[in-house]
Design an enzyme around this catalytic site. Structure first.
Site, PDB file in Angstrom:
ATOM      1  N   HIS A  55       0.714  -1.372   0.122  1.00 35.51           N
ATOM      2  CA  HIS A  55      -0.109   0.082   0.157  1.00 35.51           C
ATOM      3  C   HIS A  55       0.831   1.346   0.008  1.00 35.51           C
ATOM      4  CE1 HIS A  55      -3.932  -2.219   0.601  1.00 35.51           C
ATOM      5  NE2 HIS A  55      -3.213  -2.810   1.299  1.00 35.51           N
ATOM      6  N   ASN A 127     -10.615  -2.526   2.277  1.00 33.05           N
ATOM      7  CA  ASN A 127     -10.083  -2.685   0.854  1.00 33.05           C
ATOM      8  C   ASN A 127     -11.309  -2.530   0.121  1.00 33.05           C
ATOM      9  OD1 ASN A 127      -7.275  -3.270   0.846  1.00 33.05           O
ATOM     10  ND2 ASN A 127      -7.837  -5.542   0.904  1.00 33.05           N
TER      11      ASN A 127
END
Ligand code: NDP
Length: 504
Positions: A55, A127
């Site tokens: 990420h 997510n």
């Protein structure tokens, strides 16, 4: 010039010259004593902090969460009571790419939310998909290695990805969503967010409810095909940043509707699937989504590094009325996210302004990197340990959550015996439209560009267990790439696959 602020050193002294370094003569060498020159160079060398291992590339903004529904019978959380408003921060991200990666890549998107509540920060680090590739954190570092660069070629490796996925059938659900239209949203504003894990809510009566959090985009789902994304990336690698930043600057504040699915604590035992398995959803028909409220993003950061790169989201941050569940992936993330921030930002990363709670904080953690508030944090200068006789902060028993009603023998349980196909079959048969299936087949076969045949065949056998049409569709698309010469399997020497031995 009169109204411009005076340039100073970091220690506050005026800087007489910021353009010419001190040298011994006009054509001579520089002097060691030119501390401001050294200071500028030294700062430049330290402008990067460790990039997130996953990420790394992200886009974020500030906003507000507003509760319009009434779920007070499930939770005492103040931030979830009717009418509550909490300031918040959101950071969206891709998973695999590094800081400089293009935004429009096919990947799962991170959907991290930090709510600054009167009881402390609540972080929901989800997510844009409701499930994940693995259900046991023991497999997570291996999985991430397959998404990152090959140690020798320093290139991403479709062979590694499909080798791992084809040997890990629990990944089928997430792989199918990733390769479907939802795997490439046009912007962070055009995708849903999911808490993904099972969490829990608890009320003043000591009742616990398992819960799934959903954030539904009010901008509508919009996706690019691979071909459209390639064209965009050819023009800009920062398409998500541009879209989110400009929408907020233009006053077009994006919104997401917040919903929950709820399961009474003891009903977990009765489900035909493990409700704490991150590769599964809770079917809407059995657990209808309940409206809770919405969040809106309405303020861009003033400084990206200070407010987004420095943002530290961790599932360890919960507040009274909200808690975790036995989800094994969640249990591991409670440790590993906070630990990533200790490494990346420093031990006291929660003291960085964007992470700092907007309520009083009192604790006894002592020195270390980023401890900028010193000893007063306990509420008394002589109370730097506990128990103490100097009025230091004291525990609050009203925050005690009800005990978890679970038991079991400590062992390495065999998660490979779970059904990995039924929910993917529903997605494939009932949710995906015929044209989306065609794109799914082509997207998958398109990534097989150099993957050895034995791995592709192993994966096809898994698709067949979901549905014969799934296997047939991908095979047909693959045949096309074989016929036109796009498919050129690499010569990686294949040995026997790691045996999938059931736990004792
Ligand atoms: P439902 O028919 O009630 O729900 C289907 C859900 O699938 C929709 O509500 C939507 O979720 C989501 N969806 C719609 N179009 C797509 C798409 N093109 N790609 C991916 N997801 C899409 O059935 P179930 O609840 O029984 O779920 C069936 C399957 O749908 C699951 O196995 C799962 O693969 C998928 N799904 C289910 C979700 C859930 O929480 N139950 C959430 C997301 C996907 P949303 O409303 O969240 O957009």
């Amino acid at each position: 010039m009169a109204d411009r602020p005076k340039l100073t050193t970091t220690a506050g002294a005026p800087v007489p010259n910021n353009q010419d370094s001190i040298s011994a003569g006009e054509r001579g060498p520089l002097l060691m004593q030119d501390y401001q020159l050294i200071e500028k160079l030294a700062h430049q060398n330290r402008e990067r902090i460790p990039e997130r291992t996953v990420h790394a590339k992200g886009w974020g903004a500030h906003g507000v969460l507003k509760i319009t529904g009434d779920i007070s019978k499930y939770t005492k959380a103040k931030c979830l009571q009717p009418g509550a408003e909490s300031p918040m921060l959101a950071r969206f991200s891709t998973v695999a790419g590094e800081l400089g990666a293009a935004d429009h890549e096919r990947d799962v998107r991170g959907f991290a939310l930090k709510f600054y509540t009167e009881d402390g920060n609540w972080d929901l680090v989800g997510n844009n998909t409701p499930v994940f590739f693995v259900r046991d954190p023991y497999k997570f570092p291996d999985f991430i290695h397959t998404q990152k660069r090959h140690p020798k070629t320093n290139m991403r490796s479709p062979t590694a990805m499909w080798d791992f996925w084809s040997l890990s059938p629990e990944s089928l659900h997430q792989v199918t969503i990733l390769m479907s239209d939802r795997g490439l949203p046009v912007s962070p504003m055009h995708m849903n967010g999911y808490g993904s894990h099972t969490f829990s809510l608890w009320n003043d009566a000591g009742e616990r409810f398992w819960v799934k959090f959903h954030f539904k985009t009010e901008q509508g789902h919009k996706h690019y095909t691979n071909a459209e994304a390639e064209e965009i990336v050819g023009k800009t690698r920062e398409g998500y940043q541009e879209a989110l930043y400009n929408a907020i600057e233009d006053g077009k504040f994006p919104r997401w509707k917040m919903q929950i699915q709820v399961m009474p604590e003891l009903d977990a035992e009765k489900q035909p699937f493990n409700p704490f398995d991150l590769t599964k959803v809770w079917p809407h028909a059995d657990f209808p989504p309940i409206d809770v409220g919405y969040f809106e993003l309405n303020q861009n950061p003033e400084n990206y590094f200070a407010e987004i790169e420095n943002a530290a989201f961790s599932p360890s941050n919960i507040v009274p009325g909200i808690s975790w569940s036995p989800d094994k992936m969640l249990q591991a993330r409670i440790f590993s996210y906070a630990d990533a921030h200790r490494y990346r930002l420093g031990t006291h990363y929660e003291q960085i302004p964007v992470n700092r709670p907007k309520c009083p904080i009192h604790h006894y953690h002592k020195d270390g990197e980023m401890n900028v508030y010193g000893g007063l944090i306990s509420g008394s200068k002589n109370a730097y340990y506990e128990p103490n006789s100097f009025g230091g902060a004291f525990e609050d028993r009203t925050a005690t959550e009800p005990p978890l009603k679970i038991s079991g023998d400590a062992a390495r349980y065999d998660h490979r015996k779970y059904d990995d196909y039924a929910q993917v079959r529903v997605l494939f048969e009932k949710v995906l439209e015929p044209d989306e299936k065609e794109r799914l087949f082509a997207n998958i076969a398109g990534t097989w560009i150099d993957v050895p045949e034995v791995i592709c065949e192993r994966q096809l056998a898994e698709f067949k267990k979901v549905h014969p049409d799934y296997e047939a569709g991908v095979r047909k698309a693959w045949d096309k790439f074989k016929a036109d010469g796009t498919y050129k399997p690499n010569a990686a020497p294949i040995s026997e696959a790691t045996p999938q031995i059931a736990a004792e």
